[in-house]
Design an enzyme around this catalytic site. Structure first.
Site, short mmCIF file in Angstrom:
data_model
loop_
_atom_site.label_atom_id
_atom_site.label_comp_id
_atom_site.label_asym_id
_atom_site.label_seq_id
_atom_site.Cartn_x
_atom_site.Cartn_y
_atom_site.Cartn_z
N ASP A 83 0.88 -1.16 0.00
CA ASP A 83 0.00 0.00 0.00
C ASP A 83 0.93 1.22 0.00
OD1 ASP A 83 -2.27 1.68 0.35
OD2 ASP A 83 -1.90 1.71 2.51
N ASP B 66 -0.02 5.05 1.08
CA ASP B 66 -0.19 5.98 2.20
C ASP B 66 -0.04 5.27 3.54
OD1 ASP B 66 -0.90 8.31 0.58
OD2 ASP B 66 -2.77 7.25 0.16
N GLY C 34 -8.00 3.78 3.81
CA GLY C 34 -7.76 2.71 2.85
C GLY C 34 -8.81 2.55 1.78
N ARG D 199 -11.97 7.04 -2.50
CA ARG D 199 -12.42 8.33 -1.97
C ARG D 199 -13.94 8.43 -1.78
NH1 ARG D 199 -10.88 12.65 -5.93
NH2 ARG D 199 -8.84 11.67 -5.60
N SER E 121 -5.73 5.48 -3.67
CA SER E 121 -5.52 6.87 -4.02
C SER E 121 -5.42 7.10 -5.52
CB SER E 121 -4.24 7.39 -3.35
OG SER E 121 -3.97 8.71 -3.75
N ASN F 163 -4.05 9.78 -6.42
CA ASN F 163 -2.83 10.60 -6.45
C ASN F 163 -1.57 9.75 -6.36
OD1 ASN F 163 -4.18 13.28 -6.32
ND2 ASN F 163 -4.86 12.53 -4.33
N ASP G 11 -1.39 -0.87 6.12
CA ASP G 11 -1.55 -0.24 7.43
C ASP G 11 -3.01 0.00 7.78
OD1 ASP G 11 -1.94 1.88 5.54
OD2 ASP G 11 -1.53 3.33 7.13
#
Length: 256
Positions: free
Chosen positions: A12, A14, A61, A64, A139, A141, A197
């Site tokens: 992952d 972030d 996680g 959005r 994400s 991004n 995470d």
């Protein structure tokens, strides 16, 4: 070096590779608090702020718009989904999600992006050992963030929010983004490791039947990660003991 029992590791982003989970939390809080305050004025509702607990339970996680929906449902707020092209001021799921994304990018542009040193070291060691590497993130991004820290080319597979939308993949806690990254790398889940995470992320790793789902508890949430699918939990990758330690955990999990 010992013969490695695994052939691919999917990370992952972030909170695992980059220290952007904190940035996401701040952006979500800014957006939701502003919206909830607006509702308090317009509908006479009591203002109840968006908390870290809310972030971990409903947003962390997840894609959005799914995160927006999940949190609003927890507050019994119903909004139309709208369209992904909705302006950030529109009172729709997409409008709120797009408003959050603007806040996130403003913080990134101002403060930059930091990488967890232990993760960067492990990525370097895995690359030298010939292990296939993938990144799977909700994400949209993901690519620009990894590009900003010069890690984008490290990964042979990238399945993020943009790719998920293009392919029609289900977001976490479903395993689609991890299994798709695995396929791109030419590996199989049973020979691969997921590093996550978020609770929704370790749930996805478990559902995908990966050889090892490793949880990183950045939020003192060791128990939640273990209860939701993480085979082993650490607070930082430096605790693993490098490639040899990762291989040991993989073999221990196979023998369970």
């Amino acid at each position: 070096m010992t013969q490695l029992a695994f052939e691919a590791v999917i990370f992952d982003m972030d909170g695992v590779i980059t220290k952007t989970a904190i940035t996401h939390t701040a952006a979500w809080k800014k957006m939701f608090d502003e919206y909830l305050q607006k509702r308090a004025v317009e509908h006479g509702e009591a203002f109840q702020e968006f908390t870290q607990k809310d972030y971990l339970a409903y947003v962390d996680g997840k894609p959005r718009y799914k995160g927006v929906t999940s949190f609003l449902e927890s507050r019994n707020i119903e909004l139309p989904f709208g369209d992904v092209s909705d302006e950030p001021g529109m009172e729709t799921i997409c409008g709120l999600g797009n408003r959050k994304n603007i806040a996130f990018n403003e913080v990134i542009a101002r403060d930059g992006v930091e990488v967890y040193e232990s993760t960067a070291q492990l990525l370097e060691d895995l690359t030298k050992a010939g292990i296939k590497l993938g990144v799977a993130s909700s994400s949209k991004n993901c690519a620009p963030v990894l590009e900003a820290v010069d890690l984008l080319k490290t990964f042979g597979a990238r399945v993020d929010g943009v790719v998920s939308a293009e392919l029609g993949l289900h977001g976490k806690p479903e395993p689609d983004i991890f299994t798709t990254a695995c396929e791109i790398l030419g590996s199989t889940p049973s020979k691969s490791i997921v590093v996550e995470d978020a609770v929704s992320g370790v749930q996805a790793g478990a559902k995908g039947k990966f050889g090892l789902t490793l949880g990183i508890a950045r939020e003192n949430n060791e128990e939640e990660l273990a209860e939701n699918g993480a085979d082993f939990v650490v607070t930082d990758l430096e605790e693993v003991g490098g490639i040899e330690g990762l291989n040991k955990l993989f073999l221990e999990n196979l023998s369970k």
